[in-house]
Write a protein that holds these residues in place. Structure first.
Motif, mmCIF file in Angstrom:
data_model
loop_
_atom_site.group_PDB
_atom_site.id
_atom_site.type_symbol
_atom_site.label_atom_id
_atom_site.label_comp_id
_atom_site.label_asym_id
_atom_site.label_seq_id
_atom_site.Cartn_x
_atom_site.Cartn_y
_atom_site.Cartn_z
ATOM 1 N N LEU A 35 7.245 -6.955 19.664
ATOM 2 C CA LEU A 35 6.117 -6.042 19.669
ATOM 3 C C LEU A 35 4.919 -6.660 20.383
ATOM 4 C CD1 LEU A 35 6.134 -4.607 16.027
ATOM 5 C CD2 LEU A 35 7.120 -3.609 18.100
ATOM 6 N N PRO A 36 4.171 -5.849 21.120
ATOM 7 C CA PRO A 36 2.912 -6.329 21.690
ATOM 8 C C PRO A 36 1.866 -6.484 20.589
ATOM 9 C CG PRO A 36 3.128 -3.979 22.046
ATOM 10 C CD PRO A 36 4.418 -4.437 21.425
ATOM 11 N N ALA A 37 0.810 -7.193 20.883
ATOM 12 C CA ALA A 37 -0.236 -7.421 19.893
ATOM 13 C C ALA A 37 -0.920 -6.115 19.526
ATOM 14 C CB ALA A 37 -1.263 -8.415 20.423
ATOM 15 N N PHE A 38 -1.152 -5.943 18.225
ATOM 16 C CA PHE A 38 -1.882 -4.770 17.761
ATOM 17 C C PHE A 38 -2.832 -5.170 16.643
ATOM 18 C CE2 PHE A 38 2.074 -4.772 15.247
ATOM 19 C CZ PHE A 38 1.597 -4.649 13.944
ATOM 20 N N ALA A 39 -3.845 -4.357 16.443
ATOM 21 C CA ALA A 39 -4.777 -4.517 15.330
ATOM 22 C C ALA A 39 -4.803 -3.219 14.559
ATOM 23 C CB ALA A 39 -6.181 -4.862 15.845
ATOM 24 N N VAL A 40 -4.908 -3.326 13.232
ATOM 25 C CA VAL A 40 -4.909 -2.131 12.394
ATOM 26 C C VAL A 40 -6.324 -1.873 11.890
ATOM 27 C CG1 VAL A 40 -4.218 -3.494 10.375
ATOM 28 C CG2 VAL A 40 -3.938 -1.030 10.333
ATOM 29 N N LEU A 41 -6.728 -0.611 11.921
ATOM 30 C CA LEU A 41 -8.015 -0.200 11.379
ATOM 31 C C LEU A 41 -7.802 0.186 9.925
ATOM 32 C CD1 LEU A 41 -7.964 0.853 14.609
ATOM 33 C CD2 LEU A 41 -10.344 1.274 13.970
ATOM 34 N N ALA A 42 -8.307 -0.631 9.025
ATOM 35 C CA ALA A 42 -8.029 -0.454 7.605
ATOM 36 C C ALA A 42 -9.017 -1.280 6.800
ATOM 37 C CB ALA A 42 -6.585 -0.878 7.302
ATOM 38 N N ASP A 43 -8.883 -1.219 5.484
ATOM 39 C CA ASP A 43 -9.624 -2.069 4.560
ATOM 40 C C ASP A 43 -8.774 -3.319 4.324
ATOM 41 O OD1 ASP A 43 -10.715 -3.364 2.371
ATOM 42 O OD2 ASP A 43 -11.093 -1.530 1.230
ATOM 43 N N PRO A 44 -9.227 -4.512 4.752
ATOM 44 C CA PRO A 44 -8.402 -5.718 4.575
ATOM 45 C C PRO A 44 -8.001 -5.969 3.126
ATOM 46 C CG PRO A 44 -10.263 -6.165 6.025
ATOM 47 C CD PRO A 44 -10.489 -4.799 5.464
ATOM 48 N N ASP A 45 -8.900 -5.674 2.189
ATOM 49 C CA ASP A 45 -8.580 -5.904 0.779
ATOM 50 C C ASP A 45 -7.436 -4.999 0.311
ATOM 51 O OD1 ASP A 45 -10.509 -7.864 0.551
ATOM 52 O OD2 ASP A 45 -12.051 -6.486 -0.186
ATOM 53 N N HIS A 46 -7.427 -3.759 0.799
ATOM 54 C CA HIS A 46 -6.339 -2.850 0.425
ATOM 55 C C HIS A 46 -5.006 -3.359 0.958
ATOM 56 C CE1 HIS A 46 -3.773 0.773 1.266
ATOM 57 N NE2 HIS A 46 -3.935 0.863 -0.031
ATOM 58 N N LEU A 47 -4.979 -3.807 2.214
ATOM 59 C CA LEU A 47 -3.735 -4.322 2.785
ATOM 60 C C LEU A 47 -3.301 -5.603 2.082
ATOM 61 C CD1 LEU A 47 -4.137 -3.772 6.635
ATOM 62 C CD2 LEU A 47 -2.776 -2.442 5.011
ATOM 63 N N ASN A 48 -4.256 -6.459 1.761
ATOM 64 C CA ASN A 48 -3.926 -7.685 1.028
ATOM 65 C C ASN A 48 -3.287 -7.373 -0.319
ATOM 66 O OD1 ASN A 48 -4.359 -10.312 2.142
ATOM 67 N ND2 ASN A 48 -6.536 -9.836 2.316
ATOM 68 N N GLY A 49 -3.889 -6.415 -1.024
ATOM 69 C CA GLY A 49 -3.354 -6.043 -2.326
ATOM 70 C C GLY A 49 -1.960 -5.459 -2.230
ATOM 71 N N LEU A 50 -1.735 -4.617 -1.229
ATOM 72 C CA LEU A 50 -0.423 -4.005 -1.052
ATOM 73 C C LEU A 50 0.627 -5.064 -0.711
ATOM 74 C CD1 LEU A 50 1.388 -1.497 -0.798
ATOM 75 C CD2 LEU A 50 0.590 -1.260 1.572
ATOM 76 N N ALA A 51 0.287 -5.965 0.210
ATOM 77 C CA ALA A 51 1.229 -7.019 0.585
ATOM 78 C C ALA A 51 1.576 -7.885 -0.624
ATOM 79 C CB ALA A 51 0.643 -7.872 1.706
ATOM 80 N N SER A 52 0.574 -8.176 -1.439
ATOM 81 C CA SER A 52 0.813 -8.996 -2.630
ATOM 82 C C SER A 52 1.743 -8.289 -3.610
ATOM 83 C CB SER A 52 -0.522 -9.323 -3.300
ATOM 84 O OG SER A 52 -0.331 -10.067 -4.480
ATOM 85 N N ARG A 53 1.505 -6.996 -3.832
ATOM 86 C CA ARG A 53 2.362 -6.253 -4.766
ATOM 87 C C ARG A 53 3.798 -6.168 -4.278
ATOM 88 N NH1 ARG A 53 -2.327 -3.208 -4.928
ATOM 89 N NH2 ARG A 53 -1.507 -1.606 -3.510
ATOM 90 N N LEU A 54 3.978 -6.125 -2.961
ATOM 91 C CA LEU A 54 5.322 -6.042 -2.399
ATOM 92 C C LEU A 54 5.978 -7.412 -2.260
ATOM 93 C CD1 LEU A 54 4.623 -3.346 0.348
ATOM 94 C CD2 LEU A 54 6.062 -3.052 -1.671
#
Length: 339
Positions: A35-54
Motif C-alpha cells: 500500500l502507498p502511504a496514507f493518513a487517516v482523518l480521525a480522533d487518535p484517541d478513538h483509534l487507539n482505544g479501538l486498536a487496544s480493544r481488538l
C-alpha cells in the motif's frame, strides 16, 4: 506512489461502523499489500482505544499532512479532528455526525489545496447523518457540493463500481425501481456516457474507451414488445454518443452482458438502474470492487460496501475493498498530477 511526499487521505467514515478497524487492518497489512502511504482523518484517541480493544499493537501518531509519509512505515499517521469521537462499535449515534462531516470536509479541502493527491472515504450511514440534520442526499452529493464551493457550478458526479474484471455505472442510482422509467432521459444517459468516456481516458489512461449500454427492459425491449424506453430513450442517446466519437454499443439485453466473453467487448457498462449494475459486480468481485466518483475535480474512491454495524468492533471485517480503493486512488491521483 507517494514519491512526491504527499499521502493519500482516508476518512474515518462512521466511527461506529467498520471503517476505523478496516483502516487499522490496512495499515497492519501495508507491506504485504504494497500500500502507498496514507493518513487517516480521525480522533487518535478513538483509534487507539479501538486498536487496544481488538488486541492490535498499532502505534498511532498525530501528524500534519506533510509529515505523514515519513511516519507511515513505523506508525499509522492520523490527522486529528477538532471533534472528539465517542463512538461504540456497532451502535450508530447521531452525536458522531459532526466528526463524520468534519473528516470529509477537511479531506476535500486538503486535496483541493494540493496537500494530498486523492481521497478515500470510509463508509457512512446516511440515516445517522439525517437524524443529525444533514441535508444532502448522500456522500457523493455532499462531495459535489464541496467541490462547488466558491461559486462554481456543481459538478455532475457519476458513480462507477470498478474492479479488474468489470466496471459498471448506474445511470440512475438511489431511487425506487418504480421511479426509474420517468427519471431516465436521453440527456441523462448522454451526460453520464460523456463523463465516463472522458474519465476513462484522462484518469484510467484508455485511449479509446468502449462503452456498453444495457437496455432497461428484458431483451432490451424486444423491438417494443416489452417496453418502448429502449427505443425511445436509450437508442437515441447511443447515437448521440457515437456522433461524439465515443464507441458505444447497445441497448443490450442485460442478462447477456456480464459473462466473461461479453466483458471482453467493453471497458465500462452503463446500467439503467442501481441493481442492474451492482448485482453483477458484487457477484464477480464482492471483496475487491471499488466505488469511484467520476466528474469531480479531485480523485475520490471508496470501498464498495457499507458500515456493517452488525460486525463492527469484532475484528472480522475484511479490508480488501478498502485496500483496493487506496491502491486505485494512488493510481488515479498519480495520473491526474502527471503533466
Amino acid at each position: 506512489m507517494d514519491a512526491d511526499g504527499r499521502p493519500l487521505l482516508v476518512t474515518q467514515g462512521d466511527p461506529a461502523g467498520i471503517g476505523p478497524e478496516l483502516t487499522l487492518k490496512a495499515w497492519l497489512q501495508r507491506k504485504e499489500a504494497r500500500l502507498p502511504a496514507f493518513a487517516v482523518l480521525a480522533d487518535p484517541d478513538h483509534l487507539n482505544g479501538l486498536a487496544s480493544r481488538l488486541g492490535w499493537n498499532i502505534p498511532i501518531v498525530p501528524v500534519r499532512p506533510a509529515e505523514a509519509v515519513a511516519a507511515f512505515d513505523g506508525a499509522l499517521p492520523v490527522i486529528p479532528l477538532s471533534t472528539t469521537v465517542k463512538a461504540s462499535s456497532g451502535q450508530p449515534d447521531p452525536a458522531c455526525a459532526p466528526s463524520v462531516i468534519e473528516a470529509i470536509e477537511t479531506a476535500v479541502r486538503l486535496v483541493r489545496k494540493g496537500e494530498a493527491p486523492a481521497l478515500v472515504t470510509n463508509p457512512i450511514a446516511k440515516h445517522v447523518l439525517y437524524d443529525a440534520g444533514f441535508r444532502h442526499p448522500g456522500h457523493t452529493e455532499f462531495l459535489a457540493a464541496l467541490a462547488s464551493e466558491g461559486g462554481s457550478e456543481p459538478p455532475h458526479p457519476v458513480m462507477m463500481l470498478w474492479s479488474d474484471e468489470l466496471a459498471v455505472v448506474p445511470v440512475t442510482v438511489h431511487i425506487p425501481v418504480s421511479s426509474v422509467p420517468s427519471a431516465l432521459t436521453t440527456d441523462l444517459i448522454v451526460r453520464t456516457g460523456r463523463i465516463v468516456a472522458r474519465e476513462l481516458k484522462e484518469r484510467f489512461g484508455l485511449s479509446h474507451p468502449r462503452l456498453a449500454l444495457a437496455g432497461l427492459n428484458p431483451h432490451a425491449g424486444e423491438s417494443g414488445a416489452m417496453g418502448m424506453e429502449d427505443d425511445r430513450i436509450i437508442a437515441p442517446a447511443i447515437e448521440i454518443l457515437r456522433a461524439d466519437g465515443i464507441e458505444a454499443a447497445g441497448p443490450l439485453p442485460a442478462d447477456t452482458m456480464f459473462h466473461a466473453r461479453a466483458r471482453q467487448r467493453y471497458d465500462a457498462a452503463l446500467a439503467m438502474y442501481h441493481d442492474q449494475a451492482l448485482i453483477p459486480i458484487k457477484t464477480i468481485a464482492f471483496d475487491e470492487a471499488v466505488n469511484v466518483t467520476l466528474g469531480l475535480p479531485f480523485v475520490r474512491t471508496s470501498p464498495d460496501h457499507g458500515t456493517a454495524f452488525d460486525i463492527a468492533g469484532k475484528g472480522i471485517a475484511r479490508p480488501d475493498s478498502l485496500m483496493a480503493a487506496i491502491r486505485l486512488a494512488a493510481r488515479l491521483g498519480s495520473r491526474r498530477d502527471a503533466p
